[in-house]
Design a protein around this motif. Structure first.
Motif, PDB file in Angstrom:
ATOM      1  N   LEU A  49      13.552   3.258   6.406  1.00  0.00           N
ATOM      2  CA  LEU A  49      12.398   4.028   6.828  1.00  0.00           C
ATOM      3  C   LEU A  49      11.549   4.550   5.612  1.00  0.00           C
ATOM      4  O   LEU A  49      10.450   4.806   5.981  1.00  0.00           O
ATOM      5  CB  LEU A  49      13.175   5.087   7.732  1.00  0.00           C
ATOM      6  N   ARG A  50      12.195   4.989   4.822  1.00  0.00           N
ATOM      7  CA  ARG A  50      11.300   5.793   3.615  1.00  0.00           C
ATOM      8  C   ARG A  50      10.260   4.748   2.932  1.00  0.00           C
ATOM      9  O   ARG A  50       9.100   5.346   2.765  1.00  0.00           O
ATOM     10  CB  ARG A  50      12.186   6.205   2.618  1.00  0.00           C
ATOM     11  N   LEU A  51      10.887   3.653   3.092  1.00  0.00           N
ATOM     12  CA  LEU A  51       9.955   2.627   2.389  1.00  0.00           C
ATOM     13  C   LEU A  51       8.678   2.202   3.563  1.00  0.00           C
ATOM     14  O   LEU A  51       7.637   2.231   3.140  1.00  0.00           O
ATOM     15  CB  LEU A  51      10.652   1.211   2.102  1.00  0.00           C
ATOM     16  N   VAL A  52       9.006   2.217   4.722  1.00  0.00           N
ATOM     17  CA  VAL A  52       8.008   1.881   5.780  1.00  0.00           C
ATOM     18  C   VAL A  52       7.097   3.032   5.606  1.00  0.00           C
ATOM     19  O   VAL A  52       5.567   2.754   5.735  1.00  0.00           O
ATOM     20  CB  VAL A  52       8.586   1.975   7.129  1.00  0.00           C
ATOM     21  N   ASP A  56       8.904   6.113  -0.595  1.00  0.00           N
ATOM     22  CA  ASP A  56       9.466   5.118  -1.834  1.00  0.00           C
ATOM     23  C   ASP A  56       8.882   3.788  -1.686  1.00  0.00           C
ATOM     24  O   ASP A  56       8.372   3.285  -0.869  1.00  0.00           O
ATOM     25  CB  ASP A  56      11.045   4.957  -1.608  1.00  0.00           C
ATOM     26  N   MET A  57       8.967   3.245  -2.932  1.00  0.00           N
ATOM     27  CA  MET A  57       8.680   1.795  -3.104  1.00  0.00           C
ATOM     28  C   MET A  57       9.375   0.869  -3.200  1.00  0.00           C
ATOM     29  O   MET A  57      10.486   1.044  -3.843  1.00  0.00           O
ATOM     30  CB  MET A  57       7.629   1.714  -4.471  1.00  0.00           C
ATOM     31  N   ALA A  60      11.006  -5.457  -4.006  1.00  0.00           N
ATOM     32  CA  ALA A  60      10.898  -6.688  -4.060  1.00  0.00           C
ATOM     33  C   ALA A  60      10.344  -6.850  -2.249  1.00  0.00           C
ATOM     34  O   ALA A  60      10.794  -6.003  -1.656  1.00  0.00           O
ATOM     35  CB  ALA A  60      11.572  -7.741  -4.271  1.00  0.00           C
ATOM     36  N   GLY A  61       9.286  -7.468  -1.980  1.00  0.00           N
ATOM     37  CA  GLY A  61       8.593  -7.838  -0.845  1.00  0.00           C
ATOM     38  C   GLY A  61       7.845  -6.922  -0.398  1.00  0.00           C
ATOM     39  O   GLY A  61       7.327  -6.149  -1.171  1.00  0.00           O
ATOM     40  N   GLU A  62       7.469  -6.878   0.928  1.00  0.00           N
ATOM     41  CA  GLU A  62       6.172  -5.903   1.337  1.00  0.00           C
ATOM     42  C   GLU A  62       6.251  -5.605   2.662  1.00  0.00           C
ATOM     43  O   GLU A  62       6.859  -6.374   3.710  1.00  0.00           O
ATOM     44  CB  GLU A  62       4.881  -6.650   0.858  1.00  0.00           C
ATOM     45  N   VAL A  70       1.626  -1.505   2.723  1.00  0.00           N
ATOM     46  CA  VAL A  70       1.896  -0.254   2.574  1.00  0.00           C
ATOM     47  C   VAL A  70       2.000   0.207   1.085  1.00  0.00           C
ATOM     48  O   VAL A  70       2.970  -0.551   0.496  1.00  0.00           O
ATOM     49  CB  VAL A  70       3.221   0.205   3.457  1.00  0.00           C
ATOM     50  N   THR A  71       1.344   1.203   0.528  1.00  0.00           N
ATOM     51  CA  THR A  71       1.409   1.553  -0.723  1.00  0.00           C
ATOM     52  C   THR A  71       1.597   3.064  -0.956  1.00  0.00           C
ATOM     53  O   THR A  71       1.721   3.589  -2.097  1.00  0.00           O
ATOM     54  CB  THR A  71      -0.086   0.855  -1.592  1.00  0.00           C
TER      55      THR A  71
END
Lengths: 257, 306
Positions: A49-52, A56-57, A60-62, A70-71
Motif C-alpha cells: 500500500l505504501r508503494l501505491v 516508498d519506491m 522493480a516493476g511499476e 506513480v513516482t
C-alpha cells in the motif's frame, strides 16, 4: 480510474542481508471497486500500500494510475492509516479542510466542502471539537472525510479499523460499506481480518508471506448492500473459511478458486 | 519569640491532620502478635500520599503547597529570633523586609531589577529567534543535523561563564558582553531541545500530509512547526532559568547595575539583609517568568494540555 500494478517487487536491505518483501505482484483496481488485500503478518501488505501511495519506491516493476506512473505521494491517492493521523492542534473542521488548503483551494470553498463531507460521515456536530475529544472510531471517520474532501481517484486504507474494539469495528465496517455505496469512491484496503475483507469487498487478493506474492484473486459474489446478518449466510462463511485455508497454506475449497 | 513557635506548632498540627485525613497512618511500633486474627490481604495497601504517577485530592495538594513555603520560612524566622546566629550573618525576615523597603525607596530595587530583566529579555529573545529555525531545521533534515550537531554538541559543553574574559576583551564593559553571555549560554540548549522535539513528530502525520497533496515545504511550516510549538514553549521555560543564572554571573563580574551588582556591593558593606533581599527578588521574578510561560502555554496550546 484504473490502477494497475505490474511485476512489482520490493526488496529491503537489512543488516542480515536483503529481504524480499514483495515478489512479482500483479493486480488492478477499477473505478468504483472496493478491493481488499488480505495476508498474514510478514506478507508485505502494508509495504504494497505504501508503494501505491508513493511513500516508498519499488525495487522493480511499476504502478500506474490512469496510465501515469506513480513516482511519489499525491492527493489522487488519499491514504487512511491505522494510527489516527489527525492534526491535534486543528479542530475537526480544520482537519477536513487541510487537504484542500494544501492544494490552494480558497477558504469559502474549503469550508463548504469540509462541511459537506463532515455531514457525509455524520460528524457535523463535532466540527468545532479537537481530535483528542473524539473516540477512535470518530477520529477515523474524520480522517476519511478529510481524504474524501480532497477528491482522490482512489482511497487507500491500511488496516483502518485495526485499533478499534470489536463493536466499533463492526459499526465502522457497516459505515464504510454504506459510504462506498453512496459515494462510489474506489477503495483499496489492506487488512489481516478475513471476515472484514469478505464483508466489505467485491474482490480480494490473498497474499502469501515471505516473500509476499499473490496467491489467489477471489471474486466475492455477494450483494453490495450487505448488513451484518450476511455473516450468517452459508456463502459468506464459505468465502471466509476458504480464504482462511489459503492463508493457512491448505488447499482451498472449490468456491474460492 | 512566642509567635514563631506557635506557628511551627500549628504547622505541625496541620501536617499531622493532613496526613491523618488522607489516610496516612502514623507509624506505631509493631508488637508481636500471636492471635489468629485474619492475616493482612496480599494486595497492595491503599495510599493517597504515595500514589505513583497519580493525582492527589485538591485540598491536600493546596495544604502541601502552603507547607512548602511556610515551613522553610518559619524555620528561618525561628532560627533568626533565637539569637543563635549573629544577625549580621542571618538577618531576620523583618530585617530583610526593611532592607527591601530601603532598596525600594532609594530607587535601587527598581533600577537594578529593570537592568537585569532587560539583559535577560534581550539575550534570551535573541537566543530564541536563532534557535527556533535552526532547531527545527536540525530536527527535520538529517543533512542539517549531520552538519551542525557535532559543533553544537561540543560548544554547549563549554561553560558559558568561561567565555566572560573573552567577551570582556571583545565587547568591552557595556551591555553587549552580558547579553552575549546569556545568548551563548542558552542558544545551544534551545537548539538541541527543539531538535529533539521535532524528531518526535509522528511520521504518519507527515505522510498523511503528502497524500493530501502537501509539499515538503508545507509539511515543514504547516505541520512540523505547529506540532512542536508546545515543546518550544516548554524548552524556553526550562532554559530561561539558565539565562537568569547567567545575568547574575555577568553582573557579579563586571557591571554598573543589576541585581548581581547589588549583591556584590552589599557584600562589600557586609549588608547581608540586602543580599537576602536581592536573592528573594531573584527567586520571585524567576518564578513569575516560569508561571507566565506556563500561562502562555495554557492560552495558546490547549490541544496539548491534559
Amino acid at each position: 480510474m484504473h490502477l494497475e500494478i505490474n511485476n512489482l517487487s520490493k526488496q529491503f536491505d537489512t543488516r542480515q542481508g536483503p529481504v524480499v518483501a514483495l515478489d512479482d505482484i500483479n493486480m488492478h483496481v477499477e473505478t468504483g471497486e472496493f478491493v481488499c488485500v488480505v495476508g498474514a503478518s510478514g506478507s508485505g501488505k502494508s509495504t504494497l500500500l505504501r508503494l501505491v501511495a508513493g511513500l516508498d519506491m519499488p525495487t522493480a516493476g511499476e504502478i500506474t494510475v490512469d496510465g501515469q506512473v506513480v513516482t511519489g505521494p499525491g492527493s489522487d491517492r488519499g491514504m487512511i492509516f491505522q494510527s489516527y493521523t489527525l492534526y491535534p492542534w486543528m479542530t475537526v473542521q480544520k482537519n477536513v479542510e487541510f487537504g484542500l488548503k494544501l492544494q490552494g483551494v480558497g477558504p469559502r470553498e474549503r469550508r463548504e466542502m469540509a462541511s459537506y463531507y463532515l455531514d457525509v460521515v455524520g460528524l457535523t456536530k463535532f466540527a468545532r471539537s479537537l481530535p483528542k475529544q473524539l473516540s477512535g472510531g470518530m477520529k477515523q471517520r474524520v480522517a476519511i472525510a478529510r481524504t474524501l474532501a480532497s477528491r482522490p481517484k482512489i482511497m487507500l486504507m491500511d488496516e483502518p479499523f485495526g485499533a478499534l474494539d470489536v463493536q466499533t469495528k463492526e459499526t465502522m465496517q457497516q459505515f464504510m460499506l454504506d459510504l462506498w455505496n453512496r459515494t462510489g469512491v474506489s477503495i483499496l484496503m489492506i487488512t489481516h481480518d478475513v471476515d472484514e475483507a469478505v464483508f466489505l469487498s467485491q474482490r480480494i487478493y490473498v497474499l502469501t508471506a515471505h516473500p509476499g506474492t499473490i496467491q489467489r484473486e477471489v471474486f466475492v459474489d455477494l450483494p453490495s448492500d450487505r448488513t451484518y446478518t450476511i455473516r450468517r449466510d452459508r456463502t459468506f462463511q464459505d468465502y471466509r473459511e476458504g480464504i482462511m485455508d489459503l492463508l493457512r497454506g491448505k488447499a482451498a475449497p472449490a468456491l474460492v478458486s | 519569640m512566642q509567635a514563631p513557635i506557635a506557628v511551627l506548632w500549628m504547622m505541625g498540627a496541620d501536617a499531622f491532620q493532613v496526613c491523618c485525613t488522607f489516610g496516612l497512618t502514623p507509624v506505631t511500633p509493631a508488637s508481636p502478635s500471636f492471635s489468629t486474627a485474619p492475616t493482612a490481604s496480599q494486595g497492595m495497601k491503599p495510599s493517597v500520599f504515595w500514589r505513583l504517577a497519580d493525582d492527589i485530592p485538591k485540598p491536600m495538594s493546596t495544604a502541601l503547597m502552603v507547607l512548602s513555603i511556610a515551613v522553610p520560612f518559619a524555620l528561618w524566622w525561628i532560627v533568626a529570633s533565637l539569637d543563635l546566629v549573629n544577625d549580621k550573618f542571618l538577618p531576620s525576615p523583618f530585617q530583610v523586609a526593611q532592607a527591601l523597603g530601603r532598596l525600594w525607596t532609594d530607587g535601587f530595587l527598581l533600577g537594578d531589577t529593570a537592568a537585569s530583566i532587560m539583559r535577560v529579555t534581550v539575550g534570551f529573545l535573541l537566543a530564541a529567534l536563532v534557535s527556533i529555525p535552526i532547531g527545527i531545521a536540525m530536527g527535520a533534515f538529517a543533512s542539517v543535523r549531520s552538519l551542525l550537531e557535532p559543533i553544537v554538541g561540543v560548544v554547549r559543553y563549554m561553560p558559558a561563564p568561561a567565555f566572560i574574559p573573552l567577551l570582556l576583551i571583545y565587547l568591552g564593559l557595556g551591555e553587549a558582553p552580558k547579553i552575549a553571555l546569556i545568548f551563548m549560554g542558552t542558544v545551544f540548549f534551545n537548539i538541541l531541545m527543539i531538535m529533539d522535539a521535532v524528531k518526535f513528530v509522528p511520521k504518519a502525520l507527515l505522510e498523511t500530509t503528502y497524500t493530501l497533496g502537501g509539499q515538503r515545504r508545507q509539511a515543514l511550516f504547516q505541520v512540523i512547526t505547529p506540532y512542536v510549538v508546545p515543546n518550544i514553549i516548554d524548552t524556553f521555560r526550562i532554559n530561561i532559568a539558565t539565562s537568569w543564572n547567567l545575568v547574575v554571573v555577568a553582573e557579579l563580574v563586571a557591571a554598573e547595575n543589576g541585581l548581581g551588582k547589588r549583591i556584590v556591593l552589599a557584600q562589600k558593606f557586609f549588608n547581608t539583609d540586602e543580599i537576602f533581599a536581592c536573592l528573594i527578588i531573584l527567586g520571585v521574578i524567576g518564578f513569575a517568568l516560569d508561571l507566565s510561560l506556563r500561562g502562555l502555554m495554557k492560552a495558546t496550546c490547549k490541544w496539548a494540555m491534559d
